[in-house]
Write a protein that holds these residues in place. Structure first.
Motif, PDB file in Angstrom:
ATOM      1  N   VAL A  69      51.299  35.710  41.167  1.00 25.68           N
ATOM      2  CA  VAL A  69      50.120  34.973  40.686  1.00 25.68           C
ATOM      3  C   VAL A  69      49.354  35.812  39.675  1.00 25.68           C
ATOM      4  O   VAL A  69      48.955  35.324  38.611  1.00 25.68           O
ATOM      5  CB  VAL A  69      49.209  34.568  41.863  1.00 25.68           C
ATOM      6  CG1 VAL A  69      47.946  33.880  41.349  1.00 25.68           C
ATOM      7  CG2 VAL A  69      49.946  33.646  42.826  1.00 25.68           C
ATOM      8  N   SER A  70      49.135  37.077  39.986  1.00 26.98           N
ATOM      9  CA  SER A  70      48.320  37.921  39.107  1.00 26.98           C
ATOM     10  C   SER A  70      48.980  38.136  37.746  1.00 26.98           C
ATOM     11  O   SER A  70      48.296  38.382  36.753  1.00 26.98           O
ATOM     12  CB  SER A  70      48.024  39.271  39.768  1.00 26.98           C
ATOM     13  OG  SER A  70      49.164  40.119  39.761  1.00 26.98           O
ATOM     14  N   LEU A 119      44.029  34.791  37.891  1.00 27.73           N
ATOM     15  CA  LEU A 119      43.094  35.283  38.906  1.00 27.73           C
ATOM     16  C   LEU A 119      41.813  35.834  38.298  1.00 27.73           C
ATOM     17  O   LEU A 119      40.910  36.224  39.033  1.00 27.73           O
ATOM     18  CB  LEU A 119      43.762  36.371  39.761  1.00 27.73           C
ATOM     19  CG  LEU A 119      44.902  35.899  40.665  1.00 27.73           C
ATOM     20  CD1 LEU A 119      45.402  37.048  41.534  1.00 27.73           C
ATOM     21  CD2 LEU A 119      44.456  34.732  41.541  1.00 27.73           C
ATOM     22  N   TRP A 120      41.723  35.860  36.985  1.00 25.12           N
ATOM     23  CA  TRP A 120      40.513  36.351  36.327  1.00 25.12           C
ATOM     24  C   TRP A 120      39.337  35.446  36.711  1.00 25.12           C
ATOM     25  O   TRP A 120      39.376  34.244  36.504  1.00 25.12           O
ATOM     26  CB  TRP A 120      40.700  36.353  34.816  1.00 25.12           C
ATOM     27  CG  TRP A 120      39.579  36.974  34.035  1.00 25.12           C
ATOM     28  CD1 TRP A 120      38.522  36.324  33.453  1.00 25.12           C
ATOM     29  CD2 TRP A 120      39.406  38.360  33.740  1.00 25.12           C
ATOM     30  NE1 TRP A 120      37.709  37.219  32.816  1.00 25.12           N
ATOM     31  CE2 TRP A 120      38.225  38.480  32.973  1.00 25.12           C
ATOM     32  CE3 TRP A 120      40.143  39.503  34.054  1.00 25.12           C
ATOM     33  CZ2 TRP A 120      37.761  39.709  32.512  1.00 25.12           C
ATOM     34  CZ3 TRP A 120      39.678  40.719  33.598  1.00 25.12           C
ATOM     35  CH2 TRP A 120      38.500  40.818  32.834  1.00 25.12           C
ATOM     36  N   SER A 178      43.870  45.242  39.018  1.00 20.20           N
ATOM     37  CA  SER A 178      43.806  45.465  37.574  1.00 20.20           C
ATOM     38  C   SER A 178      43.723  44.162  36.790  1.00 20.20           C
ATOM     39  O   SER A 178      43.370  44.174  35.602  1.00 20.20           O
ATOM     40  CB  SER A 178      45.031  46.267  37.115  1.00 20.20           C
ATOM     41  OG  SER A 178      46.212  45.477  37.132  1.00 20.20           O
ATOM     42  N   ASN A 179      44.041  43.045  37.427  1.00 23.73           N
ATOM     43  CA  ASN A 179      44.014  41.749  36.754  1.00 23.73           C
ATOM     44  C   ASN A 179      42.804  40.897  37.131  1.00 23.73           C
ATOM     45  O   ASN A 179      42.742  39.719  36.764  1.00 23.73           O
ATOM     46  CB  ASN A 179      45.301  40.973  37.069  1.00 23.73           C
ATOM     47  CG  ASN A 179      46.492  41.531  36.328  1.00 23.73           C
ATOM     48  OD1 ASN A 179      46.445  41.736  35.118  1.00 23.73           O
ATOM     49  ND2 ASN A 179      47.572  41.793  37.043  1.00 23.73           N
ATOM     50  N   PHE A 198      38.279  41.583  44.818  1.00 23.34           N
ATOM     51  CA  PHE A 198      39.374  41.841  45.758  1.00 23.34           C
ATOM     52  C   PHE A 198      38.787  42.017  47.152  1.00 23.34           C
ATOM     53  O   PHE A 198      37.867  42.814  47.358  1.00 23.34           O
ATOM     54  CB  PHE A 198      40.171  43.086  45.385  1.00 23.34           C
ATOM     55  CG  PHE A 198      41.405  43.266  46.234  1.00 23.34           C
ATOM     56  CD1 PHE A 198      42.609  42.715  45.842  1.00 23.34           C
ATOM     57  CD2 PHE A 198      41.352  43.971  47.433  1.00 23.34           C
ATOM     58  CE1 PHE A 198      43.749  42.858  46.624  1.00 23.34           C
ATOM     59  CE2 PHE A 198      42.482  44.127  48.224  1.00 23.34           C
ATOM     60  CZ  PHE A 198      43.680  43.567  47.817  1.00 23.34           C
ATOM     61  N   ARG A 199      39.316  41.276  48.117  1.00 24.41           N
ATOM     62  CA  ARG A 199      38.814  41.327  49.492  1.00 24.41           C
ATOM     63  C   ARG A 199      39.875  41.939  50.405  1.00 24.41           C
ATOM     64  O   ARG A 199      40.998  41.444  50.478  1.00 24.41           O
ATOM     65  CB  ARG A 199      38.454  39.923  49.973  1.00 24.41           C
ATOM     66  CG  ARG A 199      37.512  39.173  49.042  1.00 24.41           C
ATOM     67  CD  ARG A 199      36.124  39.793  49.005  1.00 24.41           C
ATOM     68  NE  ARG A 199      35.314  39.270  47.922  1.00 24.41           N
ATOM     69  CZ  ARG A 199      34.642  38.120  47.952  1.00 24.41           C
ATOM     70  NH1 ARG A 199      34.725  37.341  49.022  1.00 24.41           N
ATOM     71  NH2 ARG A 199      33.905  37.747  46.915  1.00 24.41           N
ATOM     72  N   GLN A 200      39.498  43.015  51.093  1.00 27.73           N
ATOM     73  CA  GLN A 200      40.450  43.681  51.993  1.00 27.73           C
ATOM     74  C   GLN A 200      40.518  43.039  53.372  1.00 27.73           C
ATOM     75  O   GLN A 200      41.551  43.080  54.035  1.00 27.73           O
ATOM     76  CB  GLN A 200      40.078  45.156  52.136  1.00 27.73           C
ATOM     77  CG  GLN A 200      40.294  45.963  50.874  1.00 27.73           C
ATOM     78  CD  GLN A 200      40.062  47.441  51.102  1.00 27.73           C
ATOM     79  OE1 GLN A 200      39.128  47.839  51.805  1.00 27.73           O
ATOM     80  NE2 GLN A 200      40.914  48.266  50.516  1.00 27.73           N
TER      81      GLN A 200
END
Length: 244
Positions: A135-136, A147-148, A188-189, A196-198
């Motif tokens: 996807v990225s 994903l931006w 990075s994208n 970004f969710r961990q």
């Protein structure tokens, strides 16, 4: 559900297939050449994984779902990647996997174009683990990752490096698909690092009876998850959205 010719993760494909088909959703598989795919067999047998194989292989739910999926008519008779047209489907679901055979899938310009089409059409997109890498890498008409400006998760850097560290003495880079980790590439994208969710610690796998162990990030028509341990919640949330 596109798959590479070989080496996809059995749980990440089969658990969603089982949950969706039990609810009456038609799942169409697609492979590079229209031939039936094969999973990363090490994730079924544990061969070569050493003393921690029990924690790294598919659990009983993943194995059972994979055996059922292998015998299904839709799995045995996939279409080709070239035959995927976004207007024919309500959504696309992208499993992951880390073994070398995944590279043709992750690097496919055709699949990247298809994923971008689904995003552009506002159709449902679900990705788990390395599926988020695909996807990225998919670009919008503006030339940025689809994903931006969205939030996502993926296989965590800590998970990838732990599995690699536990097995690298004899399996080398089996758990490192690329020198850059999945999390680092996905980050990075993204427009913002906070996108970004961990999620909570990924210590235990979820199940149909215990969805609370799973973790899924939802952003409009896009769902993402981290590892096979999120597969039941991921598939359940995907089903809920495909039916609404």
């Amino acid at each position: 559900m596109p798959l590479p010719g070989t080496d996809f993760d059995p749980t990440e494909a089969a658990v969603p297939w089982r949950i969706l088909t039990k609810a009456g959703v038609q799942v169409v598989f697609a492979t590079p050449d229209g031939r039936a795919a094969s999973c990363d067999s090490r994730m079924i047998t544990g061969r070569g994984l050493g003393p921690l194989a029990f924690a790294l292989v598919a659990d009983k739910n993943g194995k059972a779902a994979y055996q059922c999926m292998m015998a299904s008519a839709e799995f045995v008779n996939p279409i080709s990647w070239a035959s995927i047209h976004s207007e024919d489907y309500d959504g696309i679901l992208l499993p992951g996997g880390h073994a070398p055979g995944m590279k043709e899938y992750l690097e496919s310009k055709k699949l990247q174009s298809v994923v971008a089409e689904f995003f552009e059409a506002g159709k449902l997109v679900g990705a788990i683990c390395h599926g988020v890498v695909l996807v990225s890498r998919s670009l919008s008409k503006e030339g940025k990752s689809v994903l931006w400006g969205r939030v996502t998760t993926s296989l965590l850097k800590s998970q990838e490096l732990l599995a690699w560290g536990l097995t690298c003495l004899w399996l080398k880079d089996y758990y490192r698909t690329y020198p850059q980790t999945v999390e680092d590439e996905v980050r990075s994208n993204l427009k913002e690092r906070r996108d970004f969710r961990q999620g909570p610690p990924a210590l235990f796998r979820d199940s149909a009876e215990d969805l609370d162990r799973g973790y899924v990030v939802e952003d409009r028509n896009y769902l993402s998850a981290r590892w096979p341990g999120d597969a039941h919640l991921f598939a359940t949330r995907y089903l809920q959205k495909i039916l609404t």
